[in-house]
Write a protein that holds these residues in place. Structure first.
Motif, mmCIF file in Angstrom:
data_model
loop_
_atom_site.group_PDB
_atom_site.id
_atom_site.type_symbol
_atom_site.label_atom_id
_atom_site.label_comp_id
_atom_site.label_asym_id
_atom_site.label_seq_id
_atom_site.Cartn_x
_atom_site.Cartn_y
_atom_site.Cartn_z
ATOM 1 N N ASN A 1 0.603 -1.234 0.009
ATOM 2 C CA ASN A 1 0.298 0.105 0.062
ATOM 3 C C ASN A 1 0.741 1.155 0.124
ATOM 4 O O ASN A 1 0.485 2.102 0.728
ATOM 5 C CB ASN A 1 -0.852 -0.047 1.237
ATOM 6 N N ILE A 2 1.967 1.329 -0.719
ATOM 7 C CA ILE A 2 2.848 2.307 -0.774
ATOM 8 C C ILE A 2 3.277 2.571 -2.256
ATOM 9 O O ILE A 2 3.167 1.988 -3.046
ATOM 10 C CB ILE A 2 4.248 2.056 -0.084
ATOM 11 N N PRO A 3 3.085 4.147 -2.594
ATOM 12 C CA PRO A 3 3.595 4.203 -3.963
ATOM 13 C C PRO A 3 4.909 4.176 -4.389
ATOM 14 O O PRO A 3 5.845 4.000 -3.434
ATOM 15 C CB PRO A 3 3.102 5.923 -3.791
ATOM 16 N N LEU A 4 5.116 3.663 -5.707
ATOM 17 C CA LEU A 4 6.324 3.475 -6.348
ATOM 18 C C LEU A 4 7.294 4.348 -5.853
ATOM 19 O O LEU A 4 8.361 3.678 -5.238
ATOM 20 C CB LEU A 4 6.330 3.073 -7.821
ATOM 21 N N GLU A 5 7.294 5.648 -5.913
ATOM 22 C CA GLU A 5 8.308 6.454 -5.477
ATOM 23 C C GLU A 5 8.547 6.274 -4.069
ATOM 24 O O GLU A 5 9.880 6.552 -3.756
ATOM 25 C CB GLU A 5 7.831 7.888 -5.841
ATOM 26 N N ASN A 6 7.551 6.257 -3.171
ATOM 27 C CA ASN A 6 7.900 5.999 -1.726
ATOM 28 C C ASN A 6 8.580 4.623 -1.574
ATOM 29 O O ASN A 6 9.578 4.594 -0.544
ATOM 30 C CB ASN A 6 6.751 6.353 -0.900
ATOM 31 N N ALA A 7 8.208 3.814 -2.330
ATOM 32 C CA ALA A 7 8.734 2.459 -1.991
ATOM 33 C C ALA A 7 10.267 2.298 -2.456
ATOM 34 O O ALA A 7 11.069 1.828 -1.821
ATOM 35 C CB ALA A 7 8.163 1.426 -2.959
ATOM 36 N N ILE A 8 10.640 3.178 -3.330
ATOM 37 C CA ILE A 8 12.001 3.192 -3.815
ATOM 38 C C ILE A 8 12.932 4.045 -2.784
ATOM 39 O O ILE A 8 14.003 3.354 -2.284
ATOM 40 C CB ILE A 8 12.193 3.890 -5.168
#
Length: 75
Positions: free
Chosen positions: A23-30
């Motif tokens: 449940n985390i956007p890709l940019e934040n996941a990176i």
């Protein structure tokens, strides 16, 4: 305050749970993944330092020397 092994490990566990949730956007996941890798390196370095310290013993003269495990033989 300097980060300890225990706080770094706790932070790493939190990041892992966040990443596993999906449940985390890709940019934040990176960003979280990069933070996690830095924490892994920090923990690894701390463990390596601790291992080196454990593998040293202090002689009677106060000098550090390599720890040697002596096996006892029956006889």
């Amino acid at each position: 305050m300097e980060k300890t092994f225990e706080t770094a490990l706790k932070d790493l566990e939190i990041i892992i749970k966040e990443l596993e949730s999906g449940n985390i956007p890709l940019e934040n996941a990176i960003v979280k993944y990069t933070d996690a890798m830095q924490l892994v390196k920090f923990c690894s370095d701390k463990l390596n330092t601790a291992t080196e310290q454990i593998n040293k013993t202090v002689s009677e003269s106060g000098e550090l020397k390599d720890f040697e495990l002596k096996e006892e033989t029956e006889g």
